[in-house]
Design an enzyme around this catalytic site. Structure first.
Site, PDB file in Angstrom:
ATOM      1  N   VAL A  23       1.302  -3.952   3.723  1.00 24.50           N
ATOM      2  CA  VAL A  23       1.293  -5.272   4.361  1.00 24.50           C
ATOM      3  C   VAL A  23       2.554  -6.096   4.048  1.00 24.50           C
ATOM      4  O   VAL A  23       2.733  -7.184   4.585  1.00 24.50           O
ATOM      5  CB  VAL A  23       0.017  -6.094   4.039  1.00 24.50           C
ATOM      6  CG1 VAL A  23      -1.220  -5.424   4.610  1.00 24.50           C
ATOM      7  CG2 VAL A  23      -0.123  -6.347   2.549  1.00 24.50           C
ATOM      8  N   TYR A  69      -4.229   3.546   8.055  1.00 21.46           N
ATOM      9  CA  TYR A  69      -5.572   2.952   8.131  1.00 21.46           C
ATOM     10  C   TYR A  69      -6.286   3.332   9.420  1.00 21.46           C
ATOM     11  O   TYR A  69      -6.192   4.456   9.867  1.00 21.46           O
ATOM     12  CB  TYR A  69      -5.495   1.418   8.004  1.00 21.46           C
ATOM     13  CG  TYR A  69      -4.793   0.964   6.789  1.00 21.46           C
ATOM     14  CD1 TYR A  69      -5.230   1.354   5.527  1.00 21.46           C
ATOM     15  CD2 TYR A  69      -3.681   0.137   6.860  1.00 21.46           C
ATOM     16  CE1 TYR A  69      -4.586   0.926   4.388  1.00 21.46           C
ATOM     17  CE2 TYR A  69      -3.037  -0.286   5.720  1.00 21.46           C
ATOM     18  CZ  TYR A  69      -3.487   0.107   4.491  1.00 21.46           C
ATOM     19  OH  TYR A  69      -2.863  -0.311   3.384  1.00 21.46           O
ATOM     20  N   LYS A  85       0.299   3.616  -2.762  1.00 26.04           N
ATOM     21  CA  LYS A  85      -0.910   4.451  -2.881  1.00 26.04           C
ATOM     22  C   LYS A  85      -0.594   5.956  -2.955  1.00 26.04           C
ATOM     23  O   LYS A  85      -1.184   6.652  -3.768  1.00 26.04           O
ATOM     24  CB  LYS A  85      -1.901   4.119  -1.761  1.00 26.04           C
ATOM     25  CG  LYS A  85      -2.570   2.756  -2.025  1.00 26.04           C
ATOM     26  CD  LYS A  85      -3.382   2.246  -0.852  1.00 26.04           C
ATOM     27  CE  LYS A  85      -4.057   0.915  -1.220  1.00 26.04           C
ATOM     28  NZ  LYS A  85      -4.353   0.073  -0.081  1.00 26.04           N
ATOM     29  N   SER A  96       0.799  -1.233   0.000  1.00 24.78           N
ATOM     30  CA  SER A  96       0.000   0.000   0.000  1.00 24.78           C
ATOM     31  C   SER A  96       0.828   1.277   0.000  1.00 24.78           C
ATOM     32  O   SER A  96       0.266   2.365  -0.141  1.00 24.78           O
ATOM     33  CB  SER A  96      -0.933   0.007   1.200  1.00 24.78           C
ATOM     34  OG  SER A  96      -2.042  -0.784   0.891  1.00 24.78           O
ATOM     35  N   TYR A  98      -3.504  -2.506 -10.427  1.00 31.32           N
ATOM     36  CA  TYR A  98      -3.427  -2.363  -8.964  1.00 31.32           C
ATOM     37  C   TYR A  98      -2.530  -3.450  -8.348  1.00 31.32           C
ATOM     38  O   TYR A  98      -1.661  -3.166  -7.514  1.00 31.32           O
ATOM     39  CB  TYR A  98      -4.840  -2.399  -8.371  1.00 31.32           C
ATOM     40  CG  TYR A  98      -4.839  -2.391  -6.862  1.00 31.32           C
ATOM     41  CD1 TYR A  98      -4.585  -1.221  -6.150  1.00 31.32           C
ATOM     42  CD2 TYR A  98      -5.066  -3.561  -6.138  1.00 31.32           C
ATOM     43  CE1 TYR A  98      -4.560  -1.225  -4.761  1.00 31.32           C
ATOM     44  CE2 TYR A  98      -5.044  -3.564  -4.754  1.00 31.32           C
ATOM     45  CZ  TYR A  98      -4.783  -2.393  -4.070  1.00 31.32           C
ATOM     46  OH  TYR A  98      -4.741  -2.398  -2.698  1.00 31.32           O
TER      47      TYR A  98
END
Ligand code: GLU
Length: 305
Positions: free
Chosen positions: A259, A241, A64, A61, A189
């Site tokens: 992760v 998050y 992102k 992530s 993605y």
């Protein structure tokens, strides 16, 4: 500084085994739970490192913010903001229950999966291969590392098992928020999440964000400072998050976790930090990585608050 980093890693090493390797992407279970590394790039150009700072892992992530940056570079703030919201979700990274009502762009956030999948459709390119290639090139430029590649095994593993992400993408499609072929969007993605980086790469990317778009070595401006403000603000409110509030209180700088065990931290005007330790806490954030950052923040007064 190097001594301080060595000491912090030593103090936090026992936390590594308290985390869990991500197992919903089978390839990630092959990581070594004992790995722990850090790389710091300071605004005076000096850099410091300790532990397993050279090991490579999948960016997950942490791609992102780069994806968001590219979306902004291609479309500008107003268009991106009209398609993808900025409110912290307070939900896990792959939450599907973002709203009980009709799904709206304001329910999306570029730092959680559904918003990031939608962001892939905003990147310009003739097809999804070209869009991904542009994202990879930007990652290489920001990291100052032309050798960055995709980890094919992680990519295939994620593509094979990524059914929750498929569900999110189909929800976007059924809500009319993406038009393109779902598998092609997801392929972009999954590849994006599988880009292989080291702590040094993350520290350099973080540095470009602290320096608001100017590259350290060349002083060349890669993106307008307004975009760094936009990205950093969302990192601060949602980069970790549903652990973002706790992280803001304890560390107090914009950051993004993945992760794969990486964390990129952006200390405005002062430093970019890359950390790696693949044992995750129950929110999917590197457990030992956060502990190291907490201590570093206390020792060096990094919190922006
Ligand atoms: N590739 C992961 C997923 O989409 C990224 C999640 C993360 O790093 O938090 O599930």
């Amino acid at each position: 500084m190097e001594e301080l980093l060595e000491q912090l890693l030593e103090d936090c090493r026992h936390y590594t085994a308290q985390g869990k390797l991500a197992n919903y992407i089978p390839e990630l279970t092959k990581g070594n739970i004992n790995d722990l590394g850090i790389y710091v790039v300071r605004s005076d150009g000096r850099h410091y490192q300790a532990g397993d700072y050279n090991k490579q892992f999948s960016i997950q992530s942490i791609v992102k913010p780069i994806l968001l940056l590219l979306g902004l570079m291609d479309n500008g703030v107003d268009y991106v903001r009209s398609k993808i919201g900025v409110e912290a979700t307070g939900k896990p990274f792959d939450a599907i229950n973002v709203t009980d009502q009709q799904l709206l762009s304001d329910h999306l956030n570029p730092m959680v999966n559904m918003g990031a999948i939608a962001m892939c459709t905003l990147v310009k390119g003739a097809d999804y291969q070209e869009r991904f290639q542009r994202l990879l090139e930007l990652t290489r430029l920001l990291a100052g590392n032309p050798d960055i590649q995709v980890d094919e095994a992680v990519y295939l593993s994620e593509k094979r098992t990524g059914n929750k992400n498929r569900a999110l993408a189909f929800l976007l499609k059924s809500s009319g928020m993406i038009d393109d072929n779902v598998e092609q969007v997801l392929d972009c993605y999954f590849r994006a999440c599988s880009i292989k980086v080291s702590c040094k790469d993350l520290a350099n990317i973080g540095f470009a964000l602290t320096n608001r778009g100017k590259m350290l070595q060349t002083d060349e401006r890669l993106f307008p400072s307004q975009y760094a403000r936009y990205v950093n603000a969302i990192l601060m409110t949602c980069g970790m998050y549903d652990g973002s509030g706790d992280f803001a209180v304890k560390v107090g700088v914009p950051a993004k976790s993945g992760v794969g065990g990486g964390i990129m931290a952006v200390v405005p005007t002062r430093m970019g930090i890359g950390i790696f330790s693949p044992g995750l806490d129950d929110k999917g954030n590197s457990l030992a990585g956060i502990k190291v950052l907490e201590r570093l923040s206390q020792r060096m007064y990094l919190s922006i608050f």
